[in-house]
Design an enzyme around this catalytic site. Structure first.
Site, PDB file in Angstrom:
ATOM      1  N   ASP A 123      42.942  27.716  17.456  1.00 47.10           N
ATOM      2  CA  ASP A 123      44.098  28.958  17.843  1.00 47.10           C
ATOM      3  C   ASP A 123      44.977  28.971  16.643  1.00 47.10           C
ATOM      4  O   ASP A 123      44.017  28.158  15.868  1.00 47.10           O
ATOM      5  CB  ASP A 123      44.411  27.104  18.852  1.00 47.10           C
ATOM      6  CG  ASP A 123      45.621  27.745  19.587  1.00 47.10           C
ATOM      7  OD1 ASP A 123      45.837  29.158  20.309  1.00 47.10           O
ATOM      8  OD2 ASP A 123      46.565  27.094  19.589  1.00 47.10           O
TER       9      ASP A 123
ATOM     10  N   ASP B 171      48.794  30.508  18.044  1.00 48.23           N
ATOM     11  CA  ASP B 171      50.163  30.418  18.079  1.00 48.23           C
ATOM     12  C   ASP B 171      50.556  29.178  18.696  1.00 48.23           C
ATOM     13  O   ASP B 171      49.929  28.124  19.073  1.00 48.23           O
ATOM     14  CB  ASP B 171      50.471  31.558  19.539  1.00 48.23           C
ATOM     15  CG  ASP B 171      50.296  33.230  19.371  1.00 48.23           C
ATOM     16  OD1 ASP B 171      51.026  32.939  18.987  1.00 48.23           O
ATOM     17  OD2 ASP B 171      49.463  33.330  20.406  1.00 48.23           O
TER      18      ASP B 171
HETATM   19  P1  TMP Z   1      47.841  31.084  21.965  1.00 47.23           P
HETATM   20  O1  TMP Z   1      46.401  30.617  22.465  1.00 47.23           O
HETATM   21  O2  TMP Z   1      47.138  31.510  20.247  1.00 47.23           O
HETATM   22  O3  TMP Z   1      47.734  29.750  21.578  1.00 47.23           O
HETATM   23  O4  TMP Z   1      48.072  32.093  21.937  1.00 47.23           O
HETATM   24  C1  TMP Z   1      48.890  31.196  23.562  1.00 47.23           C
HETATM   25  C2  TMP Z   1      50.526  31.719  23.974  1.00 47.23           C
HETATM   26  O5  TMP Z   1      51.157  32.378  24.399  1.00 47.23           O
HETATM   27  C3  TMP Z   1      50.628  30.082  25.393  1.00 47.23           C
HETATM   28  O6  TMP Z   1      51.049  29.132  24.123  1.00 47.23           O
HETATM   29  C4  TMP Z   1      52.304  30.690  25.721  1.00 47.23           C
HETATM   30  C5  TMP Z   1      52.066  32.547  24.450  1.00 47.23           C
HETATM   31  N1  TMP Z   1      52.679  33.547  25.306  1.00 47.23           N
HETATM   32  C6  TMP Z   1      54.064  33.898  24.564  1.00 47.23           C
HETATM   33  O7  TMP Z   1      55.007  32.869  24.511  1.00 47.23           O
HETATM   34  N2  TMP Z   1      54.393  34.823  25.398  1.00 47.23           N
HETATM   35  C7  TMP Z   1      53.708  35.918  26.590  1.00 47.23           C
HETATM   36  O8  TMP Z   1      54.410  35.966  27.438  1.00 47.23           O
HETATM   37  C8  TMP Z   1      52.439  34.847  26.967  1.00 47.23           C
HETATM   38  C9  TMP Z   1      51.603  35.760  28.473  1.00 47.23           C
HETATM   39  C10 TMP Z   1      52.285  34.276  26.329  1.00 47.23           C
HETATM   40 MG    MG Z   2      48.758  28.054  20.596  1.00 45.32          MG
END
Ligand code: TMP
Ligand code: MG
Length: 317
Positions: free
Chosen positions: A63, A65
């Protein structure tokens, strides 16, 4: 027969002891108090089996974030790829406020330990859909994305360089599977000089018109809890990942556990989960779901140590 010749016991026992010593997986990083494991012996067996099979059988699925990027730094949250877009170069103050309100509404749902994935699903679709609609209204310019990443406080976890470089050196494919924004994600790893040819990305990519203005998002939406569909639809078709039945999977959400569902005939899938937030409420479910859980660990130390061990047998005692 053996019991008629007791002298044979000693050499047999010695050989067994040496064999045990040789095959024992000793990774000092796994003894840190921030590391939780439901079944340590299973983890060790898997690492050993993956080491025997070698780098040619391995793929890493991660993953992005809050897994490859830090969750916080000096007590402040590090932005996700969506939150990096919160820059006046790209979006208005009003849009930023609306995105923040949506984050405050839906992020608690995403990490709520008392709700099932099925319950969370429609809320995640709403969150992502609303945010992407807002972003499209802003007419974001492609040529300003790199500047927004430069001005942001995004940080990859400590030890990221060893992680990316080691996998590239050993030609182990790295699939980054993210519900974030692909264009921003790529810019983050480019600016950190670790976007190597072994890296593949599945994410939400922006679709720009001929003038370089955002007009839509490409393909089917990926959110935190539909990665299984993406894995079956997209990751399963990536030729670079084929014939590699051993997987090291890294994530920070229970939804990330489905990222390896597209791997055909998997042999060992070792999962590492970063437990960043709501630790006490989520500890039990994380320990029951991931093989290794890292509690409030902002580094890549454990994945790096596991990889060193699997790929080159280093750290072996
Ligand atoms: P990931 O799959 O790379 O972890 O990305 C998803 C993450 O992004 C999830 O934990 C929620 C976050 N997110 C935000 O921080 N701001 C937003 O506006 C959205 C839609 C998701
Ligand atoms: Mg994540």
């Amino acid at each position: 027969m053996v019991y008629h010749v007791p002298w044979i016991y000693t050499p047999v026992r010695t050989i067994l002891a040496i064999w045990h010593q040789l095959t024992k997986t000793e990774i000092p990083e796994l003894t840190k108090c921030s590391v939780l494991m439901r079944e340590r012996s299973r983890v060790e067996e898997m690492i050993h089996a993956m080491q025997r099979a070698g780098a040619g059988s391995l793929q890493v699925i991660s993953d992005f974030d809050m897994t490859l990027t830090r969750f916080a730094h000096n007590g402040r949250r590090v932005p996700t790829t969506h939150n990096i877009l919160d820059n006046r170069l790209l979006i208005s103050e009003d849009c930023a406020k609306k995105m923040k309100d949506l984050l405050n509404t839906y992020y608690p749902v995403e990490i709520d330990a008392s709700r099932s994935t099925e319950e969370k699903l429609p809320h995640m679709v709403d969150w992502w859909t609303k945010v992407h609609e807002l972003l499209i209204q802003q007419k974001i310019r492609k040529d300003l994305l790199a500047q927004a990443v430069k001005e942001s406080t995004v940080m990859l976890r400590d030890g990221y360089k060893e992680f990316f470089d080691h996998l590239a050196e050993q030609q182990v494919p790295l699939l980054i599977f993210s519900a974030g924004v692909g264009d921003i994600l790529e810019e983050v790893i480019q600016q950190n000089r670790v976007f190597h040819p072994n890296t593949h990305v599945i994410s939400n990519y922006m679709d720009f018109d001929h003038a370089g203005v955002l007009q839509a998002f490409k393909g089917q939406l990926i959110h935190t809890f539909n990665k299984r569909e993406g894995a079956l639809r997209r990751a399963a078709g990536l030729t670079a990942l084929q014939g590699r039945p051993n997987v090291l999977l890294l994530g920070d959400s229970l939804g990330d556990l489905t990222m390896a569902d597209g791997v055909s005939e998997p042999e060992n899938v070792l999962t590492i989960g970063f437990l960043n937030d709501q630790v006490e409420q989520r500890k039990e479910s994380y320990v029951n779901s991931f093989d290794i859980v890292l509690v409030k660990d902002e580094t890549m130390d454990v994945p790096n140590a596991v990889l060193r061990h699997i790929i080159s047998g280093r750290d072996r005692k």
